[in-house]
Design a protein around this motif. Structure first.
Motif, short mmCIF file in Angstrom:
data_model
loop_
_atom_site.label_atom_id
_atom_site.label_comp_id
_atom_site.label_asym_id
_atom_site.label_seq_id
_atom_site.Cartn_x
_atom_site.Cartn_y
_atom_site.Cartn_z
N LEU A 59 0.82 -1.21 0.00
CA LEU A 59 0.00 0.00 0.00
C LEU A 59 0.86 1.27 0.00
O LEU A 59 0.48 2.29 -0.57
N LEU A 60 2.03 1.18 0.64
CA LEU A 60 2.88 2.37 0.78
C LEU A 60 3.96 2.50 -0.28
O LEU A 60 4.53 3.59 -0.45
N LYS A 61 4.26 1.44 -0.99
CA LYS A 61 5.47 1.43 -1.81
C LYS A 61 5.48 2.48 -2.93
O LYS A 61 6.54 2.96 -3.33
N ASP A 62 4.31 2.84 -3.44
CA ASP A 62 4.27 3.81 -4.54
C ASP A 62 3.93 5.23 -4.07
O ASP A 62 3.72 6.13 -4.89
N ILE A 63 3.86 5.44 -2.75
CA ILE A 63 3.54 6.76 -2.21
C ILE A 63 4.83 7.53 -2.00
O ILE A 63 5.74 7.08 -1.30
N PRO A 64 4.96 8.72 -2.59
CA PRO A 64 6.20 9.52 -2.42
C PRO A 64 6.46 9.85 -0.94
O PRO A 64 5.53 10.01 -0.16
N GLU A 65 7.72 9.99 -0.60
CA GLU A 65 8.10 10.13 0.80
C GLU A 65 7.64 11.42 1.46
O GLU A 65 7.58 11.52 2.68
N HIS A 66 7.29 12.44 0.70
CA HIS A 66 6.86 13.71 1.28
C HIS A 66 5.34 13.88 1.25
O HIS A 66 4.83 14.97 1.50
N THR A 67 4.62 12.82 0.95
CA THR A 67 3.16 12.89 0.91
C THR A 67 2.59 13.11 2.30
O THR A 67 3.02 12.48 3.26
N THR A 68 1.62 14.02 2.40
CA THR A 68 0.97 14.27 3.68
C THR A 68 -0.27 13.39 3.81
O THR A 68 -0.78 12.86 2.81
N TRP A 69 -0.76 13.27 5.04
CA TRP A 69 -1.96 12.49 5.29
C TRP A 69 -3.16 13.11 4.56
O TRP A 69 -3.99 12.39 3.99
N SER A 70 -3.23 14.41 4.55
CA SER A 70 -4.36 15.08 3.90
C SER A 70 -4.36 14.86 2.39
O SER A 70 -5.40 14.95 1.74
N GLU A 71 -3.19 14.54 1.82
CA GLU A 71 -3.11 14.29 0.38
C GLU A 71 -3.44 12.86 0.00
O GLU A 71 -3.64 12.56 -1.18
N LEU A 72 -3.51 11.97 0.98
CA LEU A 72 -3.79 10.58 0.68
C LEU A 72 -5.24 10.40 0.22
O LEU A 72 -6.16 11.03 0.77
N PRO A 73 -5.49 9.51 -0.73
CA PRO A 73 -6.86 9.18 -1.10
C PRO A 73 -7.59 8.57 0.10
O PRO A 73 -7.00 7.84 0.90
N GLU A 74 -8.88 8.86 0.22
CA GLU A 74 -9.66 8.33 1.33
C GLU A 74 -9.63 6.81 1.34
O GLU A 74 -9.63 6.19 2.41
N LYS A 75 -9.59 6.22 0.19
CA LYS A 75 -9.56 4.75 0.11
C LYS A 75 -8.28 4.20 0.75
O LYS A 75 -8.31 3.18 1.44
N THR A 76 -7.16 4.90 0.54
CA THR A 76 -5.89 4.46 1.13
C THR A 76 -5.93 4.62 2.65
O THR A 76 -5.49 3.74 3.39
N LYS A 77 -6.46 5.75 3.12
CA LYS A 77 -6.58 5.98 4.56
C LYS A 77 -7.43 4.87 5.20
O LYS A 77 -7.07 4.33 6.25
N GLN A 78 -8.57 4.57 4.56
CA GLN A 78 -9.46 3.56 5.12
C GLN A 78 -8.80 2.20 5.16
O GLN A 78 -8.94 1.45 6.13
N ARG A 79 -8.04 1.90 4.10
CA ARG A 79 -7.38 0.59 4.07
C ARG A 79 -6.30 0.50 5.15
O ARG A 79 -6.15 -0.56 5.80
N LEU A 80 -5.55 1.56 5.39
CA LEU A 80 -4.55 1.56 6.45
C LEU A 80 -5.22 1.34 7.81
O LEU A 80 -4.70 0.61 8.65
N LYS A 81 -6.38 1.97 8.01
CA LYS A 81 -7.10 1.80 9.27
C LYS A 81 -7.58 0.36 9.41
O LYS A 81 -7.49 -0.23 10.50
N GLU A 82 -8.08 -0.23 8.35
CA GLU A 82 -8.52 -1.62 8.40
C GLU A 82 -7.36 -2.56 8.73
O GLU A 82 -7.50 -3.50 9.53
N LEU A 83 -6.20 -2.30 8.13
CA LEU A 83 -5.03 -3.15 8.40
C LEU A 83 -4.56 -2.97 9.84
O LEU A 83 -4.11 -3.94 10.47
N SER A 84 -4.64 -1.76 10.36
CA SER A 84 -4.28 -1.54 11.77
C SER A 84 -5.24 -2.28 12.69
O SER A 84 -4.82 -2.97 13.62
N ASP A 85 -6.54 -2.14 12.43
CA ASP A 85 -7.54 -2.82 13.27
C ASP A 85 -7.34 -4.33 13.23
O ASP A 85 -7.49 -5.01 14.26
N SER A 86 -7.01 -4.86 12.06
CA SER A 86 -6.77 -6.30 11.92
C SER A 86 -5.59 -6.73 12.77
O SER A 86 -5.64 -7.76 13.47
N ARG A 87 -4.51 -5.93 12.75
CA ARG A 87 -3.32 -6.29 13.53
C ARG A 87 -3.57 -6.16 15.03
O ARG A 87 -3.15 -7.00 15.82
#
Length: 744
Positions: A59-87
């Motif tokens: 999920l992170l490999k193609d995201i540039p290193e200076h990307t802010t949270w506000s710039e992330l697509p909502e779908k990416t944010k939601q998926r990161l939250k789902e992966l955190s909840d799963s862990r």
């Protein structure tokens, strides 16, 4: 000798113990659910196969290193939250309430030989100050104490996780069962955190209820040590370095989460062995920085400290690159940087992060103090409180005021040895003003005004003499650095030269001891930075020495003596062939040893270096700013907890409130800002005065037991004898005598 069998030796002695526990209170929710002699098998615990969904790496490999949270697509944010909840859910399945119950039942009733070995080795290493080298829990005479030791062992592995092995490698990478490897760091799952608090609250209550009179001397020491640890963890202080106060659910602790990832990289010299692949590293980091807990006590001051104080936010991009790899090319390094930066961005955007202050309840204060005092290994009898500690501070501050008034008077007398420039009456007038000065951190700078008032002049002859003496004798450097400005070569050369002087003086002073302090120096890395303070890595003893604050040579020497004591301890452990045999600073000695070194050695060192009475007197007076930092920051820390109102329009916010307290001790400008910053990093700063005093008092006691006229007994001697943490018991005194008897 009793041997643990298939049913477990506890089954034989457990029946009366469990009855006593049940009779005491219905609040016990773990221990009383395990029946005496209840049949069980080590196979009752089967580690859940689900470890949490993979996918963070991809999920992170193609995201540039200076990307802010506000710039992330909502779908990416939601998926990161789902992966955190799963862990986090997978972690709870391994270390939540029901998992603890099953594991505790096995350890108490049907432990394997590997479990027995692991329990005994854990106590021999972690509790070595009160445990003999050949210790075995199964030989403890008190059945209830032995049972509680097993219970504490399991709890320590629940909350410790990777810290049981990292950062010092003092225990093998071996989990609670004595066979499998530790497979995670402690993760901030709200339900698991509450389960841990409940567990340790029960265990601490059971330990406290043990009657010390029915225990042997050694058992009483074990009970006391267990109670310290259980008390802290019952308040939620799970981490090894609890800078965030009583609870790990605070911003200072969460932002420090990358330490539990990066330090294992350092020890294992690559991806930590607790992770099978890079995705697991980022899966863990994502869970650390997308927790499901609600941050406690968040306001503009605590957020500021969490993000700007190196004791909280201590790992930079440079550290990520040192431990993991280049952020620009290494996907794991980039991922760690992004996940942490996004957490900071999200918290900063919250309303709480800009709120004016926090008003702590009485229950909050009690919890915070209980955890702090337990971490510092005192107050098991509940005799002290935050309020009682605060009540001792005025007397300590008055003692410092008296010291620096005397220092100013001596410097005045040495500056004006006759009446040629300053008459006797003028001298008396100046001394009278000195003796009313309350801002002892700035007495040195106030003396010229006192001289002018006495002489009825402006920059008169006496004031000019004083300023000349100060300017020619007290030589400050450092400070005045712009953001991102590199260390100036002259500053670096100066501080490295001073560090060499300190090492030479210490090396000459402590030769002939069982641990040769001087041989450790080459293993210590010394990095000069533009930070405002100095820190020493607990993993390898690396000193990061900041010269971003302008200080006198005496202040810098003092900090160097302090940090070198930390560094030799950590570097020696880092390079030891058998770290289990290396003593550690514990409780008050963790910070108190460094503070006590300053108190006990600095003046002797400065006299040897300066060889000039006037210079020594002026440096000693100038050093008041250092003590003002200690007292002012300590009071600011206490008063922000004890504050009862701040919401009115005339009330200062929490940062200005702390700065105002710092001002009252003579700290202004950047010095007041630094004091305010540090006062918001939980209870961390409270330990300096309390622990330093305790170590000095303990060493003074030890002198009376060994030889009242012994001239060399200090934290460096204790380290060189492998007896780092002073204790007031006969066994410790005997070991110290044996060590000193071997010194040539």
């Amino acid at each position: 000798m009793m041997r643990w069998g298939a049913v477990g030796w506890f089954a034989i002695v457990f029946s009366t113990v469990i009855y006593a526990q049940c009779a005491r209170s219905d609040e016990f929710k773990f221990l009383t659910r395990i029946e005496a002699g209840e049949k069980c098998s080590p196979m009752d615990w089967q580690t859940p196969k689900n470890t949490g969904e993979p996918g963070v790496f991809d999920l992170l490999k193609d995201i540039p290193e200076h990307t802010t949270w506000s710039e992330l697509p909502e779908k990416t944010k939601q998926r990161l939250k789902e992966l955190s909840d799963s862990r986090l859910a997978a972690f709870n399945a391994r270390w939540g309430r029901e998992a603890i119950l099953i594991k505790l039942k096995i350890l108490l009733n049907c432990p394997t030989s590997e479990m027995t070995t692991a329990i005994n080795e854990f106590y021999r290493v972690v509790y070595k100050l009160v445990i003999p080298p050949e210790f075995k829990v199964e030989e403890v005479k008190s059945a209830e104490l032995a049972r509680l030791m097993v219970s504490m062992y399991l709890g320590e592995y629940a909350v410790g996780r990777s810290w049981m092995t990292y950062p010092n490698g003092s225990l093998p990478n071996r989990d609670w069962d004595g066979q499998s490897v530790i497979d995670s760091v402690p993760l901030p799952d709200a339900k698991t955190y509450q389960d841990w608090k409940d567990y340790f609250m029960e265990v601490s209550g059971a330990i406290r209820s043990l009657d010390p009179q029915v225990l042997t001397g050694g058992e009483r020491s074990i009970r006391e040590a267990l109670l310290f640890s259980a008390r802290a963890k019952a308040e939620g202080s799970f981490s090894a370095d609890a800078y965030g106060g009583s609870d790990d659910e605070v911003a200072c602790h969460i932002v420090l989460g990358d330490a539990s990832i990066l330090l294992p990289y350092g020890l294992d010299k690559g991806r930590p062995k607790i992770f099978a692949n890079d995705d697991e590293v980022l899966r863990e980091t994502n869970a650390l920085y997308l927790p499901n807990i609600e941050l406690k006590w968040l306001d503009k001051g605590t957020f500021w400290a969490a993000t700007e104080n190196s004791l909280c936010n201590g790992f930079t991009d440079d550290d990520i690159e040192t431990y993991v790899g280049p952020v620009s090319t290494n996907q794991v390094a980039k991922g760690i940087k992004l996940l942490k930066a996004w957490w900071i961005e999200r918290v900063k955007a919250s309303a709480a992060a800009s709120s004016k202050c926090t008003i702590y309840s009485q229950a909050d204060r009690e919890s915070i103090w209980n955890a702090f005092s337990a971490d510092q290994q005192f107050n098991n009898d509940g005799s002290s409180s935050m309020v009682s500690y605060a009540a001792t501070l005025p007397a300590y501050a008055d003692e410092k005021r008296a010291r620096y008034r005397n220092a100013a008077t001596l410097a005045l007398q040495l500056s004006f040895p006759d009446n040629a420039v300053l008459s006797l009456s003028e001298r008396d007038a100046v001394i009278a003003r000195i003796n009313t000065e309350t801002e002892f951190g700035s007495i040195r700078d106030h003396v010229p005004a006192f001289l002018d008032l006495a002489q009825g002049t402006h920059n008169g002859p006496a004031a000019q003499v004083w300023r000349h003496n100060v300017d020619s004798k007290v030589l400050p450097f450092g400070g005045d650095y712009k953001p991102d400005e590199p260390v100036r070569p002259a500053d670096e050369a100066q501080i490295r030269s001073m560090f060499s002087e300190v090492k030479s003086w210490i090396g000459n002073r402590y030769r002939g001891y069982p641990i040769d302090v001087e041989t450790i120096f080459p293993t210590i890395t010394f990095k000069v930075t533009t930070d405002g303070g100095a820190t020493t890595s607990s993993s390898d003893g690396e000193i990061r020495f900041g010269i971003g604050t302008r200080r006198s040579r005496m202040e810098y020497y003092s900090i160097l003596l302090h940090e070198l004591r930390h560094a030799v301890t950590y570097a020696y452990r880092h390079t030891a062939s058998d770290v289990s045999k290396v003593a550690a600073d514990e409780g008050p000695a963790v910070e108190g040893s460094g503070v006590a070194v300053e108190d006990m050695l600095l003046e002797a060192f400065m006299r040897d270096v300066l060889k000039d009475d006037l210079a020594f007197a002026l440096y000693n007076l100038d050093y008041g700013i250092r003590d003002a930092r200690f007292v002012g920051t300590t009071e600011a820390t206490l008063q922000r907890y004890l504050r009862t109102e701040c919401l009115s329009s005339t009330s200062p916010d929490t940062i200005d409130f702390a700065k105002g307290i710092a001002n009252s001790y003579g700290l202004t400008g950047d010095l007041a800002t630094t004091a305010a910053l540090r006062s918001h990093a939980g209870t961390q700063y409270l330990q300096y005065i309390s622990s330093g005093l305790q170590i000095v008092q303990d060493i003074t006691f030890l002198k009376t037991q060994i030889a009242p006229n012994v001239t060399k007994l200090d934290p460096y001697v204790l380290f060189a004898c492998n007896l780092n943490t002073p204790r007031r018991d006969q066994a410790y005194v005997s070991k110290l005598k044996q060590c000193l008897a071997t010194v040539k």
